[in-house]
Design a protein around this motif. Structure first.
Motif, PDB file in Angstrom:
ATOM      1  N   PHE B  94      40.205  42.087  50.229  1.00  0.00           N
ATOM      2  CA  PHE B  94      41.149  40.636  49.659  1.00  0.00           C
ATOM      3  C   PHE B  94      42.277  40.362  50.054  1.00  0.00           C
ATOM      4  CE2 PHE B  94      37.871  42.595  46.941  1.00  0.00           C
ATOM      5  CZ  PHE B  94      36.852  41.410  46.474  1.00  0.00           C
ATOM      6  N   PHE B  96      45.104  40.117  48.199  1.00  0.00           N
ATOM      7  CA  PHE B  96      45.835  41.066  47.392  1.00  0.00           C
ATOM      8  C   PHE B  96      45.409  42.527  47.291  1.00  0.00           C
ATOM      9  CE2 PHE B  96      47.371  36.735  46.652  1.00  0.00           C
ATOM     10  CZ  PHE B  96      48.331  36.678  47.049  1.00  0.00           C
ATOM     11  N   ASN B  98      43.284  44.219  45.779  1.00  0.00           N
ATOM     12  CA  ASN B  98      42.385  44.264  44.504  1.00  0.00           C
ATOM     13  C   ASN B  98      41.994  45.837  44.440  1.00  0.00           C
ATOM     14  OD1 ASN B  98      42.506  41.406  44.668  1.00  0.00           O
ATOM     15  ND2 ASN B  98      40.305  41.236  44.120  1.00  0.00           N
ATOM     16  N   MET B 100      42.228  49.298  42.371  1.00  0.00           N
ATOM     17  CA  MET B 100      42.074  49.485  40.799  1.00  0.00           C
ATOM     18  C   MET B 100      43.497  50.549  40.703  1.00  0.00           C
ATOM     19  SD  MET B 100      39.672  48.366  39.595  1.00  0.00           S
ATOM     20  CE  MET B 100      38.951  47.111  40.969  1.00  0.00           C
ATOM     21  N   PRO B 101      44.451  49.721  39.912  1.00  0.00           N
ATOM     22  CA  PRO B 101      45.775  50.628  39.879  1.00  0.00           C
ATOM     23  C   PRO B 101      45.792  51.929  39.094  1.00  0.00           C
ATOM     24  CG  PRO B 101      45.534  48.588  38.401  1.00  0.00           C
ATOM     25  CD  PRO B 101      44.558  48.599  39.182  1.00  0.00           C
TER      26      PRO B 101
END
Lengths: 395, 231
Positions: B94, B96, B98, B100-101
């Protein structure tokens, strides 16, 4: 199956670890759940404490006889003749001195509550040594027994705790009569601890009762077996009496305050609805906050069910944390808290709140109910929203 | 379907109804993607690039037409079957990233492997290989917030390739990166295409990015208006 389990565990762990991003909303849900659970437990603990106090007083070994139709000891009047007739009945246990029978008086006197400084009714019971022996667990905590034929009395531990001026040695004035406190007794925390005890003859004299009494307690030959006494009452027209075991009598007296538990449940249910509204808002916010993550996971191939379970699990964790907090608060603030309320004979019954394990279970069930319902609908949305829409929402 | 054809769109249309208005994104679109292709799709905003990419990835459905993948029709699969198909065959990258922070790089890369039956040890080995391929072995324990944009996109590439899918779908993969970092990422995609045989479809606005592809398709108003082979 292993894969599905891994998905659910991963999504749940991610949701929990992302909670700091929604700290205040999450805390609001925890607190709402905590308050609801604490209120429920407070009411139930009160009801349970009262019930235990009433039921703890009743024994199957003892029968209580009152005038026909009298709902409580206060309403009953019995003559000396009736007492003598009952004493002759079969079915009563005996010792060397004769049948174990205790004709008793039950009058109301005033006391000043420590908590509020207001007057409240306290029962003054006139009884004899056999009557005292019938109370299981009765023992003196301090001082000595009253001397028959004197204005001495012993005071229940509950009365001493809740009312002013009943310490040993104190002189207490009821109307024109002055009584001296010579002892403090306990009956294991039951309703008798809310009473003052004195010699039955002295109570008769001071309250112009002549030779009358209000109740008769008898120790049964066979615990719970009222049949011989009933037969006597039915055969003898002068004995227009009701008879029941002491356990049944106090259970009926306690019945009236079951409203506490019902009221508590109704209040908690209404509050739970309010908490649910807040919790739903929290969880919808959570789903919106995680929209991009949910969409990404689903694009990677994670199933709808894992998104659903992860959201429900998050709600359950928050609500359970609230439930735990509420239970802890209820335990710290209410467990063992002593108070008094009006009992069946218009007198104060002193009792303690009881936050017991079964109440914790009820609190936990309520918290999990809030968690599940507040998680279900947002979880459904998280699982059903098309991935492209979720990406758009999360952008 | 010839052996080298991986993806085929036959007469695909996509339209939305907004209020009383019917908005057509594509109409009767045909596209064939062969194994080993590296296709860049370019076009102005609103031309339908991302919608096309979403349909290739099975996250959006055509209004009409058929989509075939590796000899099997996939546009009529149930949602669950399509999810499983996507997990097996598609890797997404993607704009940005994507990531998982709340997961570190290794855990992010591992996500697609949780959908397989691999053991924990096997998953660990695959993650190490994928991170090594994108040059981030030493960043395995770093959280996304601790990495640069380029590094995060490389983690996203590692996540896309870790389960060895046949097709990588890239949505503006360099749109959030500076030129130098963008070139590094594009070189990596080129490497995956040339040396690892990955078929890649990349949506981009950037003509410089498109030059890394083997061919560029220009999409405008729902039609391919130009096909350009890169030397």
């Amino acid at each position: 199956m292993g894969s599905l389990f891994s998905q659910i565990v991963t999504v749940t762990a991610m949701n929990i670890r992302s909670l700091p991003r929604r700290l205040w909303m999450s805390l609001a849900m925890v607190l709402a759940s905590a308050v609801v659970v604490a209120v429920l437990l407070a009411f139930l603990a009160m009801a349970k404490g009262f019930e235990a106090t009433m039921e703890g007083a009743g024994s199957d070994r003892v029968a209580i006889l009152m005038r026909e139709g009298a709902a409580a000891e206060l309403n009953s009047v019995l003559t000396r003749e009736q007492v003598n007739l009952v004493a002759e009945s079969a079915g009563i246990a005996r010792d060397a001195q004769g049948p174990l029978i205790s004709p008793e008086l039950y009058v109301i006197v005033d006391g000043i509550k420590k908590a509020s400084g207001t007057e409240a009714n306290i029962p003054l019971r006139g009884l004899n040594a056999k009557g005292m022996a019938m109370r299981e667990n009765m023992h003196l905590l301090e001082g000595r027994m009253f001397t028959p034929g004197t204005n001495e009395m012993i005071v229940g531990a509950g009365v001493l705790r809740e009312f002013d001026g009943f310490e040993i040695g104190k002189e207490v004035r009821f109307g024109k009569n002055v009584w001296t406190v010579v002892g403090i007794f306990s009956t294991g925390g039951n309703v008798f601890e809310s009473e003052l005890w004195a010699d039955a003859a002295m109570v008769q004299a001071h309250y112009n009762r002549g030779s009358s009494y209000q109740t008769i307690r008898v120790q049964l030959q066979t615990p719970g077996d009222l049949a011989p006494l009933r037969e006597t009452i039915e055969r003898e027209p002068r004995l227009n009496l009701d008879i029941q075991t002491e356990r049944d009598y106090f259970a009926n007296q306690g019945e009236q305050l079951r409203y506490m538990a019902i009221f508590g449940r109704v209040i908690s249910f209404v509050m739970a609805l309010g908490a649910l509204a807040g919790a739903l808002n929290t969880m919808y916010t959570s789903v919106a906050d995680r929209a991009k993550e949910i969409a990404t996971l689903r694009a990677l191939g994670f199933g709808n069910f894992s998104a659903f379970c992860g959201t429900v699990a998050e709600a359950l964790v928050l609500a359970a944390a609230g439930g735990l907090l509420g239970s802890l608060a209820a335990f710290l603030f209410f467990d063992g808290l002593s108070t008094s309320t009006l009992g069946g004979s218009f007198t104060q019954v002193v009792f303690s709140f009881e936050v017991s394990p079964d109440l914790f279970m009820q609190g936990a069930a309520l918290a999990l109910f809030i968690g599940f319902v507040s998680g279900f609908f947002p979880a459904w949305r998280a699982a059903r929203v098309p991935v492209v829409v979720a990406f758009r929402n999360g952008a | 379907m010839p052996q080298d054809v991986l993806f085929q769109l036959k007469g695909v249309s996509k339209c939305f109804v907004k209020g009383k208005e019917k908005i057509t994104i594509f109409e009767d679109l045909d596209l064939t993607i062969n194994r080993g292709d590296f296709i860049a799709i370019m076009g102005p905003s609103g031309s339908g690039k991302t919608t096309l990419l979403n349909m290739l990835g099975g996250v959006d459905q055509p209004s009409a037409g058929e989509i075939w993948f590796d000899g099997a029709r996939v546009d009529n699969l149930s949602e669950g079957a399509l999810t499983r198909w996507r997990a097996r065959n598609i890797g997404f990258i993607f704009q940005f990233y994507n990531l998982m922070p709340m997961l570190n790089a290794a855990r992010n890369v591992e996500l697609p492997l949780l959908l397989t039956k691999l053991s924990r040890a096997q998953r660990k080995k695959h993650v190490e290989t994928a991170l090594a391929l994108v040059g981030l072995s030493d960043r395995a324990k770093h959280m996304p917030g601790e990495m640069s944009g380029g590094q995060q996109q490389r983690v996203a590439i590692a996540r896309a390739i870790v389960s060895d899918p046949q097709l990588l779908l890239c949505d503006e993969p360099t749109g959030d990166l500076d030129r130098t970092t963008a070139d590094e990422v594009l070189e990596m995609l080129q490497l995956l295409n040339r040396e690892h045989g990955k078929t890649i479809v990349m949506v981009t606005h950037d003509p410089a990015a498109a030059k890394y592809a083997k061919q560029t398709l220009h999409l405008d108003k729902g039609k391919f208006v130009q096909r350009e082979l890169v030397a």
